[in-house]
Design a protein around this motif. Structure first.
Motif, mmCIF file in Angstrom:
data_model
loop_
_atom_site.group_PDB
_atom_site.id
_atom_site.type_symbol
_atom_site.label_atom_id
_atom_site.label_comp_id
_atom_site.label_asym_id
_atom_site.label_seq_id
_atom_site.Cartn_x
_atom_site.Cartn_y
_atom_site.Cartn_z
ATOM 1 N N HIS A 59 -26.050 -17.578 13.608
ATOM 2 C CA HIS A 59 -27.229 -16.988 14.693
ATOM 3 C C HIS A 59 -28.690 -17.284 14.159
ATOM 4 O O HIS A 59 -29.013 -17.671 13.002
ATOM 5 C CB HIS A 59 -26.968 -15.586 15.199
ATOM 6 C CG HIS A 59 -26.921 -14.617 14.026
ATOM 7 N ND1 HIS A 59 -28.167 -14.513 13.006
ATOM 8 C CD2 HIS A 59 -25.813 -13.942 13.523
ATOM 9 C CE1 HIS A 59 -27.666 -13.819 12.035
ATOM 10 N NE2 HIS A 59 -26.333 -13.325 12.243
ATOM 11 N N TRP A 104 -22.147 -16.381 22.743
ATOM 12 C CA TRP A 104 -22.241 -15.163 22.253
ATOM 13 C C TRP A 104 -21.167 -14.609 21.558
ATOM 14 O O TRP A 104 -19.906 -14.541 22.236
ATOM 15 C CB TRP A 104 -22.629 -14.411 23.776
ATOM 16 C CG TRP A 104 -24.006 -14.345 24.023
ATOM 17 C CD1 TRP A 104 -24.338 -15.335 25.188
ATOM 18 C CD2 TRP A 104 -25.060 -13.877 23.690
ATOM 19 N NE1 TRP A 104 -25.809 -15.460 25.241
ATOM 20 C CE2 TRP A 104 -26.129 -14.362 24.558
ATOM 21 C CE3 TRP A 104 -25.524 -12.824 22.984
ATOM 22 C CZ2 TRP A 104 -27.662 -13.977 24.358
ATOM 23 C CZ3 TRP A 104 -26.865 -12.355 22.481
ATOM 24 C CH2 TRP A 104 -27.710 -12.770 23.427
ATOM 25 N N GLY A 105 -21.215 -14.081 20.412
ATOM 26 C CA GLY A 105 -20.236 -13.616 19.704
ATOM 27 C C GLY A 105 -20.803 -12.352 19.016
ATOM 28 O O GLY A 105 -21.860 -11.652 19.314
ATOM 29 N N LEU A 106 -19.826 -11.721 18.142
ATOM 30 C CA LEU A 106 -19.925 -10.521 17.535
ATOM 31 C C LEU A 106 -20.788 -10.668 16.136
ATOM 32 O O LEU A 106 -20.314 -11.654 15.599
ATOM 33 C CB LEU A 106 -18.725 -9.692 17.274
ATOM 34 C CG LEU A 106 -18.433 -8.798 18.162
ATOM 35 C CD1 LEU A 106 -17.108 -7.982 17.990
ATOM 36 C CD2 LEU A 106 -19.341 -7.630 18.601
ATOM 37 N N SER A 107 -21.565 -10.098 15.804
ATOM 38 C CA SER A 107 -22.441 -10.248 14.603
ATOM 39 C C SER A 107 -21.867 -9.090 13.681
ATOM 40 O O SER A 107 -21.388 -8.205 13.878
ATOM 41 C CB SER A 107 -23.878 -10.157 15.034
ATOM 42 O OG SER A 107 -24.158 -8.819 15.105
ATOM 43 N N GLU A 108 -22.681 -9.172 12.228
ATOM 44 C CA GLU A 108 -22.483 -8.197 11.383
ATOM 45 C C GLU A 108 -22.852 -6.830 11.826
ATOM 46 O O GLU A 108 -22.456 -5.863 11.364
ATOM 47 C CB GLU A 108 -23.339 -8.416 10.128
ATOM 48 C CG GLU A 108 -23.139 -9.992 9.641
ATOM 49 C CD GLU A 108 -24.076 -10.947 10.301
ATOM 50 O OE1 GLU A 108 -24.750 -11.889 9.437
ATOM 51 O OE2 GLU A 108 -24.367 -10.965 11.614
ATOM 52 N N LEU A 109 -23.847 -6.725 12.654
ATOM 53 C CA LEU A 109 -24.233 -5.559 12.970
ATOM 54 C C LEU A 109 -23.391 -4.745 14.062
ATOM 55 O O LEU A 109 -23.520 -3.834 14.502
ATOM 56 C CB LEU A 109 -25.632 -5.469 13.800
ATOM 57 C CG LEU A 109 -26.891 -5.605 12.786
ATOM 58 C CD1 LEU A 109 -27.984 -5.794 13.559
ATOM 59 C CD2 LEU A 109 -27.024 -4.772 11.766
ATOM 60 N N ARG A 145 -23.124 -5.885 16.916
ATOM 61 C CA ARG A 145 -23.834 -6.152 18.486
ATOM 62 C C ARG A 145 -23.576 -7.560 18.690
ATOM 63 O O ARG A 145 -23.249 -8.538 17.760
ATOM 64 C CB ARG A 145 -25.152 -5.473 18.736
ATOM 65 C CG ARG A 145 -25.976 -5.994 17.627
ATOM 66 C CD ARG A 145 -27.328 -5.343 17.604
ATOM 67 N NE ARG A 145 -28.276 -5.560 18.958
ATOM 68 C CZ ARG A 145 -29.557 -5.387 19.088
ATOM 69 N NH1 ARG A 145 -29.930 -4.062 18.512
ATOM 70 N NH2 ARG A 145 -30.099 -5.862 20.087
ATOM 71 N N ARG A 146 -23.983 -7.955 19.929
ATOM 72 C CA ARG A 146 -23.814 -9.244 20.296
ATOM 73 C C ARG A 146 -24.694 -10.176 19.825
ATOM 74 O O ARG A 146 -26.247 -9.762 19.822
ATOM 75 C CB ARG A 146 -23.785 -9.406 21.833
ATOM 76 C CG ARG A 146 -22.592 -8.800 22.483
ATOM 77 C CD ARG A 146 -22.516 -8.786 23.983
ATOM 78 N NE ARG A 146 -23.784 -9.330 24.505
ATOM 79 C CZ ARG A 146 -23.801 -10.467 25.543
ATOM 80 N NH1 ARG A 146 -22.807 -11.302 25.745
ATOM 81 N NH2 ARG A 146 -24.985 -10.929 26.044
ATOM 82 N N ALA A 147 -24.748 -11.288 19.320
ATOM 83 C CA ALA A 147 -25.626 -12.247 18.884
ATOM 84 C C ALA A 147 -25.452 -13.468 19.436
ATOM 85 O O ALA A 147 -24.102 -13.873 19.578
ATOM 86 C CB ALA A 147 -25.895 -12.278 17.448
ATOM 87 N N LYS A 148 -26.330 -14.238 19.555
ATOM 88 C CA LYS A 148 -26.174 -15.795 20.033
ATOM 89 C C LYS A 148 -25.749 -16.614 18.936
ATOM 90 O O LYS A 148 -26.672 -16.613 18.047
ATOM 91 C CB LYS A 148 -27.304 -16.251 20.928
ATOM 92 C CG LYS A 148 -27.177 -17.297 22.051
ATOM 93 C CD LYS A 148 -27.968 -17.394 22.725
ATOM 94 C CE LYS A 148 -28.287 -18.548 24.012
ATOM 95 N NZ LYS A 148 -29.267 -18.832 24.580
#
Lengths: 892, 111
Positions: free
Chosen positions: B27, B67-72, B74-77
């Protein structure tokens, strides 16, 4: 990432599509969050870290906006590509569908092709004649200036034009033109006649078109003696001079004079390539310029900038009134009117062509109705397919779009077929059309016509495709999938639509056929009108004596006397005479006569057609002599005798015998009115066409015709000869007889009187033939439509019919049932059509001759005819119904 | 806070982003961090230029996003190279090599 999670995300993405703004917000927020965490992990205070993280973006608002812009751009492009992709899919699918249903495809495309082909052909003519702008500079500023007497247009006298030229302020350019025949001697010494104009120097500036080669006339060339110059039209230049650019400066022999070619005009300048092939200067002597009587001038003007038509008209009328008052024989009923060029040129053709356009539009509607019917019929078998597609997720809108694309493909293919047919159709129109339709020869497949055909294809596709597409898309999923496509519930409502289409088609056909029928009846009535003379085996040909060799009236009289005798001697000629002019020629002179015993002022003048005749005219043409005598050789210069027709006698001397009375017309050199004794009364002749009632007419002997009048008609006379056999077979001999008197004298306008009569009916024939053709096409299409609907009805009701037959219905009974079913919408259609016809045929108005637009005989005949044809069309499916095997049908 | 000391030439940033993604999809923040780490913070990417550059690369079809799942959590591009992008990177790298060797030859002539 676990597969399920990924799937869930994709599904959620698909279901919930965030806006670009939301996406950008999300992304930036995430970045800032991450950066903040990083800074905090390095020991920074969280609040400060966040501020720094945001600060690192610089103007974050600006970045946000920038990203949104780019994002939206990308989105738009994606959507566009998706749309195009879908359309491409649709088209491929549509073509495949057509390939799998060749009969449907063929019938639909051909039906549409016929409709579009006919409409495009007529549009091509309408565009070329009416709609296309004229090839002149600002053509809306160009006007015809007509002199009027009691409201009737007349050509203008030289003095009137001179006054207008000098005293009006409304024109940037004002010019006069006079129709003329140019006798040109070709290289091989063969004389030929070319129609053209003598024009003042301002003529070409009126139209604002510069010569293609050389130059136009100059004002100093309007003087007799300095006018030995000519200009050529593009047609003549191409035909006779092989488009040689060295033609400028060439010397030609025209009207027995040596003239120099000074210019060539570009193509499309002359509205009529025959009547306006050459120009020479209008050189009038100062006396002629002030002549109030002589003058066959056509006046054309270009309005000055900022001047309106109304202002110019008022200006011209004022000057005309002044001129009229100055003249002793001025007629107070004389005025003027200005006609915009467009109206003058297109005139009645606009109305006629638009009527045809309307008629062909009806044919196109019938064709669309048929194709819509076909689509509705197919709808039943496609319901299953459509239901399936809906079930697996295609949206209603997508399905409708796809079905409409199919219609569009059929439409475009039909349009292509239509264009091919139009090539032939345009040729037919040109062949059938009457003479003198301006610019018709320029009709063809130009880009405007092709664009029109394309537009028609798409509009037709929308017309016939929309309703079936919407119906299909709205189909009930469950019943369609269950019944396997044979939903009986749907069928009845679909049947209603199809029956309504049949009603509409029959109604439209009826309107077309009624129009055609009325025109045909008119034509027949017109044919039977009495012309007033015997048109059979009558040869006619015209000659013009050039002024150079025949300046004096005595020379003219002698030459024509010799020609008269020579023609009389030709073997095969029963009787011959010379006359100016002949009926149906389209160019007659008129004069005002004052009967003796009545006030001799201009207001009591009777306008009469004016003829010049040698002895024998009435016996040759078989115009009955009602009283008195014909001219003889003894009616020479010195006395003044005249023969008038019955209508003139009725108007000039009501209730009395005209023979022996005197009438006054023409003025002598002392400007005194000359009186002529009536020595004979002849029957009325319809001279300007069969539609118009005969006008008063008078004939004076050629030997007594004053030089002024001979000049005005350019010493032209028509030879008429009653022949023993076919008149035109004697053309050579008669021309040789003329040549024996003067070898350089060509004969022009050579035809038989029967041919002239037939030609004069041409414009009526044009409308009649085309409208009849359209009516027949419309009826054929409607019949095919009825046939289609009934066949479908029979095939759908096989079970029901089988049941009836099993229960004891006779084949006859079934036949009657089916035919009844078929005829019910037809009868309704006829009733609607009759109402429509009564309303619509009103537009035919002026085209009809002694037939009312609501003629009951025609309406009845057409209604019966259509019913009969519909009944026959119903027979075939009806017979098929009787042959249904009840057992097989019930088992289905 | 260390300020960006080496302003990047326009266009160079694009190539660097593409190169970064050859090591796998990332991202936007990850791209920035990677660049900082790889150059030992010599190059400080201005966030204000990074994202527009990334968006433009996507518009040109050199990278694609999802869009996918991030480390946090939440969604991230998440961005990824396309085959077009890969080809473009190769071309640009070759071009860069030519350019820099030419400049080097001028600036630091071998003795």
């Amino acid at each position: 990432m676990p597969r399920l999670a990924r799937f869930a995300i994709s599904l959620r993405q698909w279901v919930w599509k965030p806006t670009v703004k939301d996406e950008v917000d999300s992304e930036l927020a995430f970045h800032i969050e991450m950066r903040t965490r990083e800074l905090v992990s390095r020991g920074m205070d969280p609040a400060l870290a966040r501020a720094v993280a945001i600060g690192r973006f610089g103007d974050i608002g600006k970045v946000h906006t920038q990203l949104e812009q780019i994002g939206r751009r990308r989105d738009r492009r994606e959507r566009r590509m998706e749309w195009f992709d879908e359309r491409r899919q649709d088209v491929v699918f549509a073509l495949r569908q057509l390939r799998h249903n060749p009969t449907f495809a063929l019938v639909a495309i051909i039906t549409l092709g016929i409709g579009i082909g006919a409409t495009t052909s007529i549009f091509s003519a309408v565009y070329a004649v009416v709609l296309r702008p004229l090839a002149y500079r600002e053509p809306e500023r160009i006007v015809y200036v007509n002199s009027t007497l009691n409201g009737t247009d007349e050509s203008m006298a030289a003095a009137a034009f001179t006054a207008l030229d000098a005293d009006t302020r409304s024109f940037e350019h004002l010019a006069a033109a006079e129709y003329t025949n140019f006798t040109m001697v070709d290289r091989d010494d063969l004389p030929s006649q070319i129609g053209g104009l003598r024009v003042t120097a301002d003529y070409f500036p009126v139209f604002g078109v510069a010569p293609l080669l050389g130059r136009a006339f100059r004002p100093e060339e309007e003087v007799p003696g300095r006018d030995a110059v000519v200009m050529l039209s593009h047609g003549v230049w191409a035909q006779r001079f092989a488009s040689d650019s060295a033609v400028i400066g060439r010397s030609l022999k025209v009207n027995a004079r040596s003239v120099t070619v000074i210019g060539v005009m570009p193509p499309s300048f002359s509205l009529s390539s025959e009547d306006e092939a050459m120009w020479s200067p209008l050189a009038l002597t100062p006396i002629e310029r002030e002549d109030y009587l002589k003058g066959f001038l056509q006046v054309r003007g270009r309005l000055a900038p900022g001047v309106s038509l109304e202002q110019a008209t008022a200006d011209v009328r004022t000057v005309t009134r002044r001129v009229t008052e100055r003249q002793p024989q001025g007629n107070p009923a004389r005025s003027a009117r200005l006609q915009p060029l467009g109206d003058a040129v297109v005139g009645t053709f606009r109305e006629r062509l638009f009527i045809l356009m309307g008629a062909v539009g009806l044919v196109l509607l019938i064709a669309c109705g048929n194709v819509a019917n076909l689509l509705l019929a197919r709808g039943a078998s496609r319901a299953r397919e459509v239901a399936l597609r809906t079930a697996i997720g295609a949206g209603r809108a997508r399905i409708v779009r796809q079905l409409l694309t199919e219609s569009a493909v059929v439409g475009v293919l039909g349009g292509a077929v239509g264009l091919l047919l139009a090539v032939w159709g345009i040729r037919v129109i040109k062949a059938v059309s009457p003479e003198g339709v301006p610019r018709l020869d320029e009709a063809g497949l130009d880009w405007q016509t092709v664009a029109f055909a394309l537009l028609l294809s798409l509009v037709s596709a929308a017309l016939f495709g929309l309703v079936p597409a919407l119906r299909l898309a709205r189909a009930d999923l469950h019943s369609a999938l269950k019944e396997g496509g044979r939903g009986v519930g749907m069928a009845s409502s679909r049947d209603r639509v199809r029956r309504a289409l049949v009603v509409a088609e029959v109604a439209l056909s009826l309107v077309l056929l009624t129009g055609a029928g009325l025109l045909i009846r008119s034509g027949i009535r017109l044919q039977r009108v009495e012309t007033g003379f015997d048109v059979r085996r009558l040869f006619t040909g015209a000659m013009t004596l050039p002024r150079v060799s025949y300046g004096a009236p005595e020379q003219v009289a002698r030459a024509y006397r010799e020609i008269h005798e020579a023609v009389q001697r030709v073997p095969g000629v029963e009787s011959a005479a010379l006359v100016f002019s002949i009926p149906l020629f389209g160019g007659s002179a008129s004069a005002g006569i004052n009967p003796e015993g009545r006030p001799q002022d201009a207001a009591s003048q009777i306008s009469a057609e004016f003829y010049i005749a040698t002895p024998n005219v009435f016996s040759t043409m078989r115009i009955p002599l009602r009283g008195g005598r014909d001219f003889t050789d003894r009616d020479v210069q010195g006395s003044r005798v005249v023969v008038i027709n019955e209508e003139a006698a009725r108007q000039a001397f009501p209730g009395e015998t005209a023979v022996g009375k005197r009438i006054g017309f023409l003025r002598d050199s002392a400007n005194a009115l000359t009186y002529w004794e009536v020595v004979g009364v002849v029957g009325d002749v319809r001279s300007s066409g069969l539609r118009d009632a005969p006008r008063p007419a008078m004939y004076i002997p050629l030997a007594q015709t004053p030089g002024v009048v001979l000049d005005a008609i350019q010493r032209t006379m028509f030879a008429v000869a009653r022949t023993r056999g076919e008149p035109l077979t004697l053309t050579r001999d008669i021309q040789r007889a003329v040549a024996s008197v003067d070898a350089s004298l060509p004969m022009f306008a050579v035809t038989s009187m029967e041919q002239r009569l037939s030609d004069s009916l041409d414009s009526t024939r044009f409308n009649t033939v085309l409208l009849s053709a359209l009516g027949v096409i419309g009826l054929v299409l409607a019949t095919v439509g009825i046939f289609g609907v009934l066949s479908y009805f029979v095939s759908q009701r096989q079970q029901e019919i089988g049941l009836r037959m099993a229960l004891g219905a006779t084949p006859r009974g079934v036949l009657v049932l089916v035919v009844q079913q078929g005829l019910r919408p037809v009868i309704l259609g006829i009733l609607v059509g009759l109402a429509g016809a009564v309303a619509a045929t009103r537009v035919l108005g002026t085209l009809l001759y002694e037939v009312s637009a609501t003629d009951p005989l025609t309406l009845g005949a057409v209604a019966l005819g259509v019913t009969g044809i519909a009944a026959i069309a119903a027979m075939v499916p009806a017979r098929r119904a009787t042959r249904i095997d009840p057992l097989a049908a019930l088992r289905e | 806070m260390p300020k960006p000391t080496n302003p990047l030439l326009h266009g160079t940033l694009d190539v660097l982003i593409l190169k970064t993604l050859t090591w796998g999809p990332r991202h936007g923040y990850a791209i920035a961090r990677w660049l900082e780490e790889s150059t030992n913070d010599e190059i400080q990417v201005e966030e204000g230029s990074l994202y527009p550059a990334v968006y433009r690369l996507e518009e040109r079809g050199l990278i694609e996003s999802e869009w996918g799942l991030s480390e946090l959590g939440r969604r991230a591009k998440i961005y990824r190279l396309t085959s077009q992008g890969r080809a473009r990177l190769k071309a640009e790298t070759a071009e860069w090599e030519r350019f820099t060797s030419a400049v080097t030859r001028v600036l630091l002539p071998s003795r």
